[in-house]
Design an enzyme around this catalytic site. Structure first.
Site, PDB file in Angstrom:
ATOM      1  N   THR A  19       0.929  -1.513  -0.270  1.00 64.86           N
ATOM      2  CA  THR A  19      -0.325   0.186   0.601  1.00 64.86           C
ATOM      3  C   THR A  19       0.727   1.277  -0.375  1.00 64.86           C
ATOM      4  OG1 THR A  19      -1.407  -1.020   1.089  1.00 64.86           O
ATOM      5  CG2 THR A  19      -1.858   0.940   1.431  1.00 64.86           C
ATOM      6  N   PHE A  33      -6.567  -6.620  -1.190  1.00 62.22           N
ATOM      7  CA  PHE A  33      -7.426  -6.718  -0.252  1.00 62.22           C
ATOM      8  C   PHE A  33      -7.640  -7.524   0.697  1.00 62.22           C
ATOM      9  CE2 PHE A  33      -8.855  -3.751  -4.444  1.00 62.22           C
ATOM     10  CZ  PHE A  33      -8.974  -3.188  -4.208  1.00 62.22           C
ATOM     11  N   LYS A  35      -7.710   1.955  -3.234  1.00 60.49           N
ATOM     12  CA  LYS A  35      -7.293   1.259  -2.396  1.00 60.49           C
ATOM     13  C   LYS A  35      -7.207   2.064  -0.455  1.00 60.49           C
ATOM     14  CE  LYS A  35      -5.254  -1.830   0.354  1.00 60.49           C
ATOM     15  NZ  LYS A  35      -5.167  -2.665   1.064  1.00 60.49           N
ATOM     16  N   GLY A  63     -16.961  -1.650  19.017  1.00 59.32           N
ATOM     17  CA  GLY A  63     -15.593  -1.795  20.362  1.00 59.32           C
ATOM     18  C   GLY A  63     -14.478  -1.159  20.880  1.00 59.32           C
ATOM     19  N   CYS A 110      -3.093  -2.582   9.082  1.00 57.48           N
ATOM     20  CA  CYS A 110      -3.503  -1.377   8.126  1.00 57.48           C
ATOM     21  C   CYS A 110      -3.869   0.084   8.086  1.00 57.48           C
ATOM     22  CB  CYS A 110      -4.395  -2.792   6.934  1.00 57.48           C
ATOM     23  SG  CYS A 110      -3.200  -4.143   6.870  1.00 57.48           S
ATOM     24  N   LYS A 114      -7.229  -9.307  15.772  1.00 61.74           N
ATOM     25  CA  LYS A 114      -8.191  -9.399  15.906  1.00 61.74           C
ATOM     26  C   LYS A 114      -8.039 -10.970  16.011  1.00 61.74           C
ATOM     27  CE  LYS A 114      -8.546  -9.327  10.982  1.00 61.74           C
ATOM     28  NZ  LYS A 114      -8.477  -9.281   9.654  1.00 61.74           N
TER      29      LYS A 114
END
Ligand code: UGA
Length: 450
Positions: A121, A163, A219, A268, A275, A335
């Protein structure tokens, strides 16, 4: 086709394996010898479901090989993908030294027409800069009478953003929602069509063909938009808390509008990872550089960082001060599905709690080794209930199934004080309250005892 991937980190390795699986002959280049040795021994240096099996297959049949010699990769690849890191610099922009170096080296070593594709990116002017660097290098080669004749050498710069999400990276890469590439020549466009033809045939996904800056912008805009959605719903959650509403149902009600949709509306602790935080800053930085004040993105970032304070405030409300208290943080990775700790809210919470004099314990099914490296003072426990045992409060920072599936009664029995701050709204709130827990979700003001 003969493809080379420069940089076999998360994006590069997954891309290399998926391209090899499509039937291309792929060389993966990295100058980190240790990483290559790990890969050659059949190990993947990070947690990514499905990747070890895929790698084993494509390495065994010879369609993916590795090297640390750039000239090997340049000789091999008719299309070369740049997947090197673009870490953030103090001012918010990305460090593009590695991307530049690849451009320079490819121009130095190329012996034929080559397509150099940015997959990292990068800001929406990197293609122009890369083209400039390549032109300089080719000029130097032409001036050097001893160099091989570079007249047949032409390096076409293209942009082909990825992606993929960590944790589902193999699926996202092999079966993308869309393929985007931006090119400045018919040659490069035709080569990229050829690279992706077997995937498009198999998956039937849309292909968006653009110029180079437009692909770069797609992007930027995609990640910034997703981050904006998250900060938006988190801001709504903070209002829900104050007015006694339930953000989960607000999101559900919103999501049924086909123009809005349900995805990416889980309120949350906010986004982390390698990213979104970096890309939001980089996009704001780019906009500033070209004379546009994209203040919305500053707000997106501020709301995100503020979510961590919401959790700390709940703990202070319940426990008065945190000095000498023991807090169990359940989940460390940014995550579920990954062991990636970059910009993980859990680490930020742990640091803040330690700074306030608390003892911190952490549970995570895959990321505890990484925690030991960055925060050795945190006690690491490989069972969620054991981590909670005797603690004054538990904070849920990652919604791993091992955590979301905990029985609230077991959690209550394990904790010293029955306080749970659910930073991912993943427990059944009613069941938690019924089990006698002081349950604090994010944006679940309807549960507060009035
Ligand atoms: C993100 C994008 O989703 C990918 O499309 C993109 O390719 C990638 O960045 C990248 O630029 O390389 P990733 O960082 O792996 O992928 O993770 P996501 O699944 O997007 O989650 C980002 C963060 O948002 C996580 O911390 C997650 O907990 C949080 N999140 C996500 C929420 O808080 N709520 C949600 O509803 C969804």
């Amino acid at each position: 086709m003969d493809l080379s991937i420069v940089g076999v980190g998360h994006v590069g390795l997954v891309t290399a394996a998926v391209f090899a699986d499509l039937g291309h002959r792929v060389v993966g280049l990295d100058d980190d010898r240790d990483k290559l040795d790990t890969l050659l021994a059949g190990d993947v240096p990070f947690h990514e479901p499905g990747l070890p099996e895929l790698l084993e297959r494509v390495v065994a049949d010879g369609s993916l090989t590795f090297t640390d010699d750039l000239s090997v990769a340049v000789d091999h690849g008719e299309v070369i993908f740049v997947c090197v890191g673009t870490p953030p610099l103090p001012g918010g922009g990305p460090d593009l030294r590695f991307v530049e170096r690849v451009g320079r080296e490819v121009a130095r070593h190329a012996t034929r027409e080559t397509v150099l594709v940015e997959k990292s990116t990068v800001p929406a002017n990197t293609g122009v800069r890369l083209t400039q660097v390549i032109a300089h290098e080719l000029e130097v080669r032409r001036a050097d009478a001893t160099a091989a004749d570079p007249d047949d050498v032409h390096v076409h710069v293209a942009s082909n953003p990825e992606f993929l999400r960590e944790g589902v990276a193999v699926k996202d890469t092999a079966e993308p929602d869309r393929i985007v590439y931006g090119t400045a020549s018919d040659y490069a466009r035709d080569k990229l069509r050829e690279v992706y033809a077997p995937m498009v045939e198999r998956v039937g996904c849309p292909v968006v063909e653009t110029d180079v800056p437009t692909a770069e912008l797609i992007k930027h805009a995609s990640n910034a938009f997703l981050a904006t959605r998250l900060s938006f719903i988190n801001a709504v959650a903070n209002v829900c808390d104050r007015v006694g509403a339930d953000v989960e149902l607000v999101a559900k009600g919103m999501g049924h509008d086909a123009r809005i949709g349900h995805a990416f509306l889980n309120a949350g602790l906010g986004y982390g990872g390698s990213c979104f935080p970096k890309d939001v800053d980089a996009f704001a930085h780019l906009a500033r550089q070209v004379g546009y004040d994209f203040g919305l993105l500053e707000e997106v970032r501020d709301i995100n960082v503020g979510q961590r304070q919401v959790v700390l405030d709940r703990l202070r409300d319940e426990l008065w001060h945190l000095q000498g208290k023991t807090i169990a943080i359940l989940g460390a990775a940014f995550k579920p599905g990954t062991d990636d700790l970059r910009e993980a809210p859990a680490l930020y919470l742990a640091e803040s709690l330690l700074a306030e004099g608390a003892t911190v314990r952490m549970y995570d099914p895959v990321a505890l080794d990484g925690v030991a490296e960055v925060l050795p003072e945190v006690e690491r426990i490989d069972d969620p209930l054991e981590a909670a045992r005797g603690a004054h409060a538990a904070v849920i920072a990652t919604e791993w199934p091992q955590i979301a599936g905990l029985d609230p009664s077991d959690l209550k029995a394990a904790l010293d004080y029955p306080i749970v701050v659910d930073g991912r709204n993943c427990l059944d709130a009613r069941a938690a309250i019924d089990a006698g827990l002081h349950y604090h979700g994010i944006g679940r003001g309807h549960l507060r005892v009035r």
